[in-house]
Design a protein around this motif. Structure first.
Motif, PDB file in Angstrom:
ATOM      1  N   UNK A 108       0.182  -1.103   0.078  1.00 42.24           N
ATOM      2  CA  UNK A 108       0.107  -0.102   0.204  1.00 42.24           C
ATOM      3  C   UNK A 108       0.752   1.300   0.179  1.00 42.24           C
ATOM      4  N   UNK A 109       2.109   0.829   0.430  1.00 39.11           N
ATOM      5  CA  UNK A 109       2.680   2.177   0.784  1.00 39.11           C
ATOM      6  C   UNK A 109       3.520   2.462  -0.131  1.00 39.11           C
ATOM      7  N   UNK A 110       3.860   1.578  -1.006  1.00 35.20           N
ATOM      8  CA  UNK A 110       4.644   1.547  -2.427  1.00 35.20           C
ATOM      9  C   UNK A 110       3.777   2.260  -3.761  1.00 35.20           C
ATOM     10  N   UNK A 111       2.374   2.086  -3.274  1.00 30.46           N
ATOM     11  CA  UNK A 111       0.994   1.386  -4.237  1.00 30.46           C
ATOM     12  C   UNK A 111       1.428   3.433  -4.813  1.00 30.46           C
ATOM     13  N   UNK A 112       1.298   3.790  -2.761  1.00 32.68           N
ATOM     14  CA  UNK A 112       1.100   5.405  -2.712  1.00 32.68           C
ATOM     15  C   UNK A 112       1.658   6.500  -3.121  1.00 32.68           C
ATOM     16  N   UNK A 113       3.661   5.662  -2.882  1.00 37.10           N
ATOM     17  CA  UNK A 113       4.599   5.973  -3.407  1.00 37.10           C
ATOM     18  C   UNK A 113       4.623   6.714  -4.968  1.00 37.10           C
ATOM     19  N   UNK A 114       4.212   5.499  -5.096  1.00 34.26           N
ATOM     20  CA  UNK A 114       4.555   5.681  -7.424  1.00 34.26           C
ATOM     21  C   UNK A 114       3.175   6.672  -7.868  1.00 34.26           C
ATOM     22  N   UNK A 115       2.091   6.559  -7.023  1.00 36.21           N
ATOM     23  CA  UNK A 115       1.236   8.340  -7.686  1.00 36.21           C
ATOM     24  C   UNK A 115       1.719   8.398  -7.391  1.00 36.21           C
ATOM     25  N   UNK A 133      10.453  -1.813  -0.403  1.00 39.90           N
ATOM     26  CA  UNK A 133       9.305  -2.850  -2.158  1.00 39.90           C
ATOM     27  C   UNK A 133      10.360  -4.376  -2.529  1.00 39.90           C
ATOM     28  N   UNK A 134      11.903  -2.627  -2.796  1.00 41.37           N
ATOM     29  CA  UNK A 134      12.876  -4.014  -3.933  1.00 41.37           C
ATOM     30  C   UNK A 134      13.352  -4.959  -2.820  1.00 41.37           C
ATOM     31  N   UNK A 135      13.405  -5.214  -1.618  1.00 42.84           N
ATOM     32  CA  UNK A 135      13.716  -6.245  -1.333  1.00 42.84           C
ATOM     33  C   UNK A 135      12.713  -6.953  -1.702  1.00 42.84           C
ATOM     34  N   UNK A 136      11.632  -6.768  -1.294  1.00 41.99           N
ATOM     35  CA  UNK A 136      10.506  -8.298  -1.399  1.00 41.99           C
ATOM     36  C   UNK A 136       9.756  -8.380  -3.032  1.00 41.99           C
ATOM     37  N   UNK A 137      10.003  -7.571  -3.722  1.00 40.76           N
ATOM     38  CA  UNK A 137       9.939  -7.636  -5.322  1.00 40.76           C
ATOM     39  C   UNK A 137       9.095  -8.989  -6.302  1.00 40.76           C
ATOM     40  N   UNK A 138      10.134  -9.537  -5.712  1.00 40.74           N
ATOM     41  CA  UNK A 138       9.962 -11.191  -6.266  1.00 40.74           C
ATOM     42  C   UNK A 138       9.121 -11.823  -5.845  1.00 40.74           C
ATOM     43  N   UNK A 139       8.314 -11.706  -4.857  1.00 46.63           N
ATOM     44  CA  UNK A 139       7.309 -12.636  -3.449  1.00 46.63           C
ATOM     45  C   UNK A 139       5.966 -11.269  -3.989  1.00 46.63           C
ATOM     46  N   UNK A 140       6.087  -9.890  -5.337  1.00 44.67           N
ATOM     47  CA  UNK A 140       4.880  -9.114  -5.059  1.00 44.67           C
ATOM     48  C   UNK A 140       3.776 -10.192  -5.759  1.00 44.67           C
ATOM     49  N   UNK A 141       2.114 -10.341  -5.121  1.00 42.58           N
ATOM     50  CA  UNK A 141       1.494 -11.353  -6.320  1.00 42.58           C
ATOM     51  C   UNK A 141       1.215  -9.906  -7.227  1.00 42.58           C
ATOM     52  N   UNK A 142       1.156 -11.034  -8.538  1.00 36.67           N
ATOM     53  CA  UNK A 142       1.127 -10.600  -9.382  1.00 36.67           C
ATOM     54  C   UNK A 142      -0.242  -9.280  -9.527  1.00 36.67           C
ATOM     55  N   UNK A 143      -1.612  -9.748  -9.111  1.00 34.59           N
ATOM     56  CA  UNK A 143      -2.154  -8.436  -9.300  1.00 34.59           C
ATOM     57  C   UNK A 143      -1.727  -7.145  -9.188  1.00 34.59           C
ATOM     58  N   UNK A 144      -0.849  -7.310  -7.703  1.00 40.43           N
ATOM     59  CA  UNK A 144      -1.094  -5.941  -7.393  1.00 40.43           C
ATOM     60  C   UNK A 144       0.532  -5.265  -7.967  1.00 40.43           C
ATOM     61  N   UNK A 145       1.484  -6.352  -8.519  1.00 40.14           N
ATOM     62  CA  UNK A 145       2.329  -5.457  -9.824  1.00 40.14           C
ATOM     63  C   UNK A 145       1.636  -5.121 -11.447  1.00 40.14           C
ATOM     64  N   UNK A 146       0.816  -6.006 -11.460  1.00 40.81           N
ATOM     65  CA  UNK A 146      -0.536  -5.285 -12.776  1.00 40.81           C
ATOM     66  C   UNK A 146      -0.702  -4.323 -12.560  1.00 40.81           C
ATOM     67  N   UNK A 147      -1.200  -3.443 -11.404  1.00 41.73           N
ATOM     68  CA  UNK A 147      -1.700  -2.183 -10.655  1.00 41.73           C
ATOM     69  C   UNK A 147      -0.369  -1.232 -10.458  1.00 41.73           C
ATOM     70  N   UNK A 148       0.200  -1.832 -10.600  1.00 46.10           N
ATOM     71  CA  UNK A 148       1.956  -0.910  -9.985  1.00 46.10           C
ATOM     72  C   UNK A 148       2.385  -1.006 -11.219  1.00 46.10           C
ATOM     73  N   UNK A 149       2.565  -1.629 -12.335  1.00 48.14           N
ATOM     74  CA  UNK A 149       3.111  -0.905 -13.276  1.00 48.14           C
ATOM     75  C   UNK A 149       1.986  -0.233 -14.367  1.00 48.14           C
ATOM     76  N   UNK A 150       0.834  -0.532 -14.112  1.00 48.27           N
ATOM     77  CA  UNK A 150       0.203   0.520 -15.257  1.00 48.27           C
ATOM     78  C   UNK A 150       0.177   2.035 -14.537  1.00 48.27           C
ATOM     79  N   UNK A 151       0.500   1.892 -13.099  1.00 50.33           N
ATOM     80  CA  UNK A 151       0.912   3.379 -12.958  1.00 50.33           C
ATOM     81  C   UNK A 151       2.286   4.027 -13.583  1.00 50.33           C
TER      82      UNK A 151
END
Ligand code: FMN
Length: 305
Positions: free
Chosen positions: A169-176, A217-235
């Motif tokens: 959630x915090x990382x999504x906000x940083x991307x926004x 976020x970068x430390x755990x990036x490999x473990x981010x669920x696919x759907x969360x990754x899709x939303x982050x990449x869209x932003x």
């Protein structure tokens, strides 16, 4: 071919396991041990099975009390794990000086701060050579969803790499906020040069403010669920699109000289999001000065004049 005990042990070292403290009794009659041989038996009815060595000091108390707290340890509870494995030399109720303990419905010891506590009664016990299987009926469950579990693998304590909802959630906000850094710059600047300066300043500030969140976020990036990754990449795509548009407008007006605006945008955002550290870490420059420095650097690189 026969398997030696050493061979078997060697194999089992590589079976990663959650670590629990099995505890029973009240007051100075309490006893407990650290155990990894804990698993779900059935969900209907809710039953857990634990394998306990008959030579463990807590074994007679488990048989007698017929209650058991199955406390699944959190990452920061290594000391409790060591204590209940006998490593500190404490025995019986003395072990309960490690950790904070309370009771739930059966009266068995329940550890505060565990990932999950199962408060159980023991409904059966099946001796098998050196160990006995305790069949435990779960009476109550308490969960702490934001805690990470302690693991045991290859003879040592370990942790689970998991991207928690909170960090995502915090990382999504940083991307926004990064997207807002471009949008705001496009609205505020009168020319592409002004817009780019403004963007680099905004984006530098976002990077400074969010650096801990990004690192986590970068430390755990490999473990981010696919759907969360899709939303982050869209932003992130939206961010790239707006920045490329800004640069393209600068090329068209003759202010910038870049061959591929999209690639230049990626290079600029990449540079800003890493370079700010060089300027800002160890207090080399204040955030406003870092932003200035970065903007001068970027404009010098793309300027067509
Ligand atoms: C990581 C780990 C996992 C263990 N798992 C089990 C287990 O599943 N069952 C068991 O009987 N003992 C297990 N043990 C051993 C007991 O914790 C240990 O023998 C006991 O607490 C010490 O014996 P005492 O209580 O008689 O001093 C484990 C020990 C460690 C360090």
């Amino acid at each position: 071919m026969s398997v030696t005990t050493d061979n078997y042990r060697l194999g089992m070292r590589h079976l990663p396991a959650a670590v629990s403290v099995l505890a029973t009794g009240r007051g100075d009659q309490r006893a407990g041990l650290t155990a990894t041989a804990v698993m779900s038996l059935t969900a209907e009815p809710p039953r857990i099975v634990c394998a306990v060595n008959q030579s463990a000091s807590a074994y007679p108390a488990l048989l007698e009390n017929r209650t058991i707290g199955v406390n699944v340890l959190a990452g920061e509870q290594e000391e409790v794990a060591s204590c209940f494995a006998g490593a500190t030399g404490l025995r019986g109720a003395e072990r309960f000086t490690a950790g904070d303990w309370r009771e739930m419905s059966t009266g068995a010891p329940i550890l505060d701060g565990a990932v999950v506590n199962f408060d159980c009664t023991i409904v059966d016990h099946l001796p098998f050579d050196s160990h006995s299987l305790f069949i435990c009926a779960v009476q109550e469950v308490a969960v702490s969803p934001d805690r990470q579990p302690l693991l045991f693998v290859d003879g040592g304590w370990a942790g689970l790499m998991r991207a928690s909802e909170e960090h995502l959630g915090q990382y999504r906000q940083a991307v926004e906020e990064s997207v807002a850094a471009v949008t705001e710059a496009l609205a505020a600047g009168r020319s592409p040069t002004e817009q780019l300066r403004r963007f680099v300043e905004n984006f530098t500030h976002v990077n400074i403010a969010q650096s801990d969140v990004t690192r986590e976020y970068l430390r755990h990036e490999a473990y981010v669920p696919q759907e969360a990754m899709v939303a982050i990449n869209a932003a992130k795509d939206e961010f790239d699109r707006q920045l490329a548009g800004l640069l393209r407008a600068g090329v068209e007006s003759g202010e910038f000289e870049v061959r591929d605006p999209r690639l230049a945008g990626l290079a600029i955002s990449g540079m800003v999001s890493w370079m700010y550290r060089w300027y800002s870490e160890q207090g080399r420059l204040a955030p406003d000065d870092v932003a200035q420095e970065m903007a001068d650097l970027v404009l010098g690189m793309v300027s067509g004049r």
